[in-house]
Design a protein around this motif. Structure first.
Motif, PDB file in Angstrom:
ATOM      1  N   PHE A 235      16.817  46.065  48.476  1.00 11.61           N
ATOM      2  CA  PHE A 235      17.298  45.018  47.568  1.00 11.61           C
ATOM      3  C   PHE A 235      16.924  45.326  46.123  1.00 11.61           C
ATOM      4  O   PHE A 235      17.690  45.024  45.205  1.00 11.61           O
ATOM      5  CB  PHE A 235      16.762  43.655  48.002  1.00 11.61           C
ATOM      6  N   PHE A 236      15.762  45.921  45.902  1.00 13.56           N
ATOM      7  CA  PHE A 236      15.402  46.347  44.552  1.00 13.56           C
ATOM      8  C   PHE A 236      16.410  47.370  44.041  1.00 13.56           C
ATOM      9  O   PHE A 236      16.895  47.282  42.906  1.00 13.56           O
ATOM     10  CB  PHE A 236      13.995  46.957  44.569  1.00 13.56           C
TER      11      PHE A 236
ATOM     12  N   PRO B 289      16.276  37.691  41.568  1.00 12.70           N
ATOM     13  CA  PRO B 289      15.660  36.699  42.454  1.00 12.70           C
ATOM     14  C   PRO B 289      15.550  37.129  43.905  1.00 12.70           C
ATOM     15  O   PRO B 289      14.577  36.789  44.578  1.00 12.70           O
ATOM     16  CB  PRO B 289      16.574  35.478  42.295  1.00 12.70           C
ATOM     17  N   ILE B 290      16.532  37.852  44.407  1.00 15.71           N
ATOM     18  CA  ILE B 290      16.476  38.267  45.813  1.00 15.71           C
ATOM     19  C   ILE B 290      15.292  39.202  46.027  1.00 15.71           C
ATOM     20  O   ILE B 290      14.512  39.047  46.977  1.00 15.71           O
ATOM     21  CB  ILE B 290      17.794  38.947  46.227  1.00 15.71           C
ATOM     22  N   THR B 291      15.143  40.170  45.139  1.00 12.98           N
ATOM     23  CA  THR B 291      14.019  41.096  45.230  1.00 12.98           C
ATOM     24  C   THR B 291      12.699  40.349  45.125  1.00 12.98           C
ATOM     25  O   THR B 291      11.747  40.638  45.868  1.00 12.98           O
ATOM     26  CB  THR B 291      14.118  42.149  44.121  1.00 12.98           C
ATOM     27  N   ALA B 292      12.604  39.375  44.209  1.00 12.79           N
ATOM     28  CA  ALA B 292      11.359  38.642  44.009  1.00 12.79           C
ATOM     29  C   ALA B 292      10.941  37.893  45.271  1.00 12.79           C
ATOM     30  O   ALA B 292       9.777  37.922  45.671  1.00 12.79           O
ATOM     31  CB  ALA B 292      11.513  37.675  42.837  1.00 12.79           C
TER      32      ALA B 292
ATOM     33  N   ALA C  64      12.938  29.679  37.970  1.00 17.80           N
ATOM     34  CA  ALA C  64      12.443  30.641  36.978  1.00 17.80           C
ATOM     35  C   ALA C  64      13.555  31.562  36.500  1.00 17.80           C
ATOM     36  O   ALA C  64      13.657  31.871  35.303  1.00 17.80           O
ATOM     37  CB  ALA C  64      11.301  31.465  37.575  1.00 17.80           C
ATOM     38  N   THR C  65      14.407  32.007  37.420  1.00 15.91           N
ATOM     39  CA  THR C  65      15.518  32.877  37.040  1.00 15.91           C
ATOM     40  C   THR C  65      16.505  32.141  36.142  1.00 15.91           C
ATOM     41  O   THR C  65      17.007  32.696  35.152  1.00 15.91           O
ATOM     42  CB  THR C  65      16.237  33.396  38.295  1.00 15.91           C
TER      43      THR C  65
END
Length: 502
Positions: free
Chosen positions: A109-110, A311-314, A338-339
């Motif tokens: 995902f990153f 956001p998905i990576t986080a 936050a995003t």
């Protein structure tokens, strides 16, 4: 001391190894067809190891750049086309994240969210396979345990959900502030420094060393300090001091020319901010709220989402780092807030700002041919002329060449220039013709393999009919030839003239 070693190395051999690494990979994928200089693999590892050992940065950014450079080098060695070069760059990034964090889900995902910036199905399989392979190897060497050892947290009361949303708002603002402070201090370092660039890390390291002596918790990556904060070992005032100190220490490390990542410092800052927030709400509502460490854990993800806008990576990487699933819902909510706050407050992220400051906007609308490089359109040449080739042999070779011009290389195969059939013919008609073509060489400006489509068109201005040689990224060997006719025959646009007017 470390700065005195890596400063000259980076300055002389790999300037792109300076900084936090991820923006350089994003730039390579977006603007250079994924082509990264092979020496970055070794020099980034050396510079980052020295810098992390004496500064306040993370290892994740360098590992992403090292993995990406390895994938790019492999792709270039086996001469893959540009889409596959980009894919191998993403595979290298995914493998690096997966191995260093023991995070096989976060790695893909990153790579897809930040490096490739799309989730195309044809890319996902290869990136996942790279992540799985790296994780298997990493687990065999380092073991299969969560990267961070933290207490188990849970949502104690439904009233906490609005508090986590508020936490996302606060930490999102802090994440944007960190990005701005990072580049503000870098600008101050640029303004203050008047000496040679290679000496900047060594001299700046004296100032950084003083800061680390005053606040030793800032030294290195900072994960042990982060764990102590989440476990509740620091008071509110110390948490705020560590938050501000990490912003300054990381920014100064990068500003003096250091080589390291901002991924871990972002997690550190989020943990301090979240735990401080948790301390406050726990004092106000002690019976209805979880311990402050839970807010610190969510703050890590929120800071990462706010600063990188990924956001998905986080969400996934925090789940894999800690193994905490019990607070996944407030974590997701805080990251989303936050995003969104980051998007409202800033048009860029902690990664894209570095590129925008150099005039590179990777999020701009792309021209259909923006991804095409000189290597993609270069026509293979049947032969090159050696600089000591006699005129008779050169004339025969040029007769077989449709364009009537050939590149000339020296004994080592390095590009020297070009010789045309017309120049050879005119020389043969003179009473005393030269013995070799060396005196007839004209230094036509070559096009490097990673040059973008529009830059190729610009370079061909005045040379479009005969064309120009295409050389490898190291500016040595000739790998092909390009002219207007070749561009049109390869690209086949519906309106050929539109390709040159954009």
């Amino acid at each position: 001391m470390a700065g005195a070693i890596y400063g000259p190395i980076i300055y002389r051999f790999a300037p792109e190894a300076r900084g936090h690494g991820v923006p350089e990979v994003m730039y390579a994928v977006s603007e250079r067809g994924g082509r990264i200089a092979p020496q970055v693999v070794v020099l980034k590892a050396l510079a980052s190891a020295l810098c992390i050992g004496g500064g306040s940065v993370g290892r994740e950014g360098p590992i992403v750049q090292i993995g990406s450079a390895t994938g790019s080098t492999l792709a270039q060695l086996i001469r893959l086309d540009t889409p596959r070069v980009r894919l191998l760059v993403a595979c290298g990034a995914a493998g690096g994240i997966a191995a260093t964090f023991n995070a096989p889900l976060a790695g893909p995902f990153f790579a897809m969210e930040l490096i490739l910036r799309n989730f195309a199905a044809e890319s996902f399989g290869a990136v996942v396979l790279s992540s799985v392979t790296a994780s298997v190897i990493g687990r065999a060497i380092l073991g299969d345990t969560a990267f961070l050892s933290l207490p188990v947290f849970a949502v104690r009361n439904p009233i906490e959900y609005p508090l986590y949303l508020l936490l996302g708002l606060v930490v999102g603002i802090i994440g944007v502030c960190f990005s701005k402070v990072l580049y503000l201090i870098e600008d101050l370092c640029d303004w203050a420094w008047r000496g040679p660039e290679w000496a900047r890390p060594a001299v700046g390291g004296l100032l950084l060393g003083g800061l680390l002596i005053a606040l030793p918790q800032m030294y290195g990556v900072g994960y042990p300090v982060l764990e102590n904060a989440v476990e509740g070992k620091y008071l509110l005032g110390m948490l705020v001091l560590l938050l501000i100190g990490k912003m300054v220490a990381t920014s100064l490390t990068i500003g003096i020319g250091g080589s390291g990542g901002v991924f871990a410092p972002t997690l550190f800052i989020g943990a301090m901010a979240g735990t401080a927030f948790g301390e406050i709400v726990h004092q106000i509502l002690p019976a209805a709220t979880e311990s402050p460490g839970a807010y610190g854990l969510v703050g890590m993800a929120a800071a990462l989402g706010g600063s990188t806008r990924a956001p998905i990576t986080a969400v996934i990487i925090l789940f894999e780092l800690t193994g905490e699933y019990s607070i996944i819902l407030p974590l997701m909510a805080a990251v989303a807030v936050a995003t969104g706050v980051s998007k409202l407050l800033s048009t860029d992220t902690i990664y894209t700002r570095k590129l925008l400051r150099r005039g590179i906007d990777i999020e701009r609308p792309r021209h259909p041919f923006a991804a095409v490089t000189a290597a993609d359109v270069a026509q293979p040449i049947s032969e090159s002329l050696w600089e000591n080739t006699n005129l008779a042999s050169a004339a025969k070779a040029l007769e077989r060449t449709p364009g009537g011009i050939l590149p000339v290389v020296d004994d080592g195969g390095r590009y020297r220039g070009c010789v045309s059939a017309r120049d050879v013919a005119e020389s043969l008609d003179t009473p005393d013709p030269p013995a070799t073509v060396s005196t007839l060489i004209r230094r036509l400006p070559p096009v490097t393999a990673d040059t973008g489509f529009h830059d190729v068109v610009t370079a061909l201005d005045g040379h479009g009919g005969t064309g120009l040689p295409v050389i490898d990224p190291d500016h040595t060997a000739v790998i092909g030839w390009v002219n207007y006719e070749r561009l049109l025959s390869v690209l086949h646009p519906a309106d050929p003239q539109s390709a040159f007017s954009a």
